[in-house]
Design a protein around this motif. Structure first.
Motif, PDB file in Angstrom:
ATOM      1  N   CYS A  17      39.165  53.278  41.592  1.00 57.98           N
ATOM      2  CA  CYS A  17      38.955  52.805  40.221  1.00 57.98           C
ATOM      3  C   CYS A  17      40.081  53.213  39.272  1.00 57.98           C
ATOM      4  O   CYS A  17      40.903  52.392  38.883  1.00 57.98           O
ATOM      5  CB  CYS A  17      37.625  53.326  39.668  1.00 57.98           C
ATOM      6  N   HIS A  57      38.354  48.866  43.805  1.00 56.65           N
ATOM      7  CA  HIS A  57      37.028  48.535  43.298  1.00 56.65           C
ATOM      8  C   HIS A  57      37.095  47.198  42.555  1.00 56.65           C
ATOM      9  O   HIS A  57      38.053  46.936  41.818  1.00 56.65           O
ATOM     10  CB  HIS A  57      36.553  49.649  42.353  1.00 56.65           C
ATOM     11  N   ARG A  58      36.096  46.374  42.742  1.00 55.31           N
ATOM     12  CA  ARG A  58      36.124  45.035  42.129  1.00 55.31           C
ATOM     13  C   ARG A  58      36.189  45.100  40.605  1.00 55.31           C
ATOM     14  O   ARG A  58      36.774  44.229  39.970  1.00 55.31           O
ATOM     15  CB  ARG A  58      34.946  44.195  42.602  1.00 55.31           C
ATOM     16  N   SER A  60      37.831  47.365  38.769  1.00 48.63           N
ATOM     17  CA  SER A  60      39.234  47.610  38.420  1.00 48.63           C
ATOM     18  C   SER A  60      40.067  46.359  38.642  1.00 48.63           C
ATOM     19  O   SER A  60      40.914  46.009  37.803  1.00 48.63           O
ATOM     20  CB  SER A  60      39.791  48.774  39.250  1.00 48.63           C
ATOM     21  N   ALA A  61      39.833  45.668  39.751  1.00 47.33           N
ATOM     22  CA  ALA A  61      40.581  44.440  40.035  1.00 47.33           C
ATOM     23  C   ALA A  61      40.296  43.374  38.983  1.00 47.33           C
ATOM     24  O   ALA A  61      41.220  42.671  38.537  1.00 47.33           O
ATOM     25  CB  ALA A  61      40.226  43.930  41.429  1.00 47.33           C
ATOM     26  N   GLU A  62      39.048  43.269  38.559  1.00 47.76           N
ATOM     27  CA  GLU A  62      38.687  42.279  37.537  1.00 47.76           C
ATOM     28  C   GLU A  62      39.372  42.582  36.208  1.00 47.76           C
ATOM     29  O   GLU A  62      39.901  41.688  35.550  1.00 47.76           O
ATOM     30  CB  GLU A  62      37.167  42.251  37.352  1.00 47.76           C
TER      31      GLU A  62
END
Length: 193
Positions: A17, A57-58, A60-62
């Motif tokens: 994250c 983590h999705r 953080s990617a988003e």
């Protein structure tokens, strides 16, 4: 690293994250400030308790995608003494992670800080505005170390970056804003005129 290169390592708990956010946002901040010259500043991340080979983590990617920053190709890794030795600056999310890094590599004491702590110290030193970007970062770390004893103490935990894991996307956005504010202080310390 040699003087014409500068390695920044961001460390959090799981390297999923906060440290990936910091790694990628730092890349953007230096690229924006220095253009092609920024390639001499290498950004990387690791975790004190990482599951090697995991994706970001999705959340953080988003948030990175919302910022126009590429999250692709990220793979988590566990911090080691060798990784710490290779870095010129180690910026952790929390004081506990800084302590864990110093247990692995006690010689890193003058280059290991929490991200918020280093940002505070960097904002308090005279700007380092001459020379290539990597050389400026080397001098900034030296300036921070020369004056860090003059900085007033802050309450326990104030320099820690809250962990957004298992929270709504707003927590990831707040984390990214916090990281970006710290990075603005660091980059500002080597670009101010």
């Amino acid at each position: 690293m040699p003087d014409d290169r500068f390695g920044m390592l961001f460390v959090c708990h799981a390297n999923l994250c906060r440290s990936p956010l910091a790694e990628r946002l730092a890349r953007r901040a230096f690229d924006d400030a220095f253009g092609p010259e920024a390639a001499a500043i290498v950004t990387a991340s690791a975790g004190t308790r990482a599951y090697d080979g995991s994706g970001m983590h999705r959340g953080s990617a988003e948030v990175l995608a919302e910022c126009g920053v590429d999250a692709g190709g990220f793979v988590s890794r566990t911090v080691t003494a060798a990784i710490l030795r290779d870095a010129d600056l180690v910026l952790t999310a929390e004081g506990d992670q800084r302590a864990a890094c110093l247990t692995l590599a006690p010689g890193a004491v003058r280059k290991a800080f929490t991200l918020r702590q280093f940002a505070r110290f960097a904002a308090a030193v005279p700007p380092v505005t001459s020379g290539p970007a990597a050389a400026r970062m080397h001098r900034l770390v030296a300036e921070v170390n020369a004056t860090r004893h003059l900085a007033p103490p802050v309450p326990a935990g104030q320099d820690d970056l809250p962990d957004p894991v298992n929270q709504p996307i707003e927590a990831f956005r707040a984390c990214a804003e916090d990281v970006w504010a710290s990075l603005r202080s660091v980059v500002g310390a080597i670009t101010a005129v």
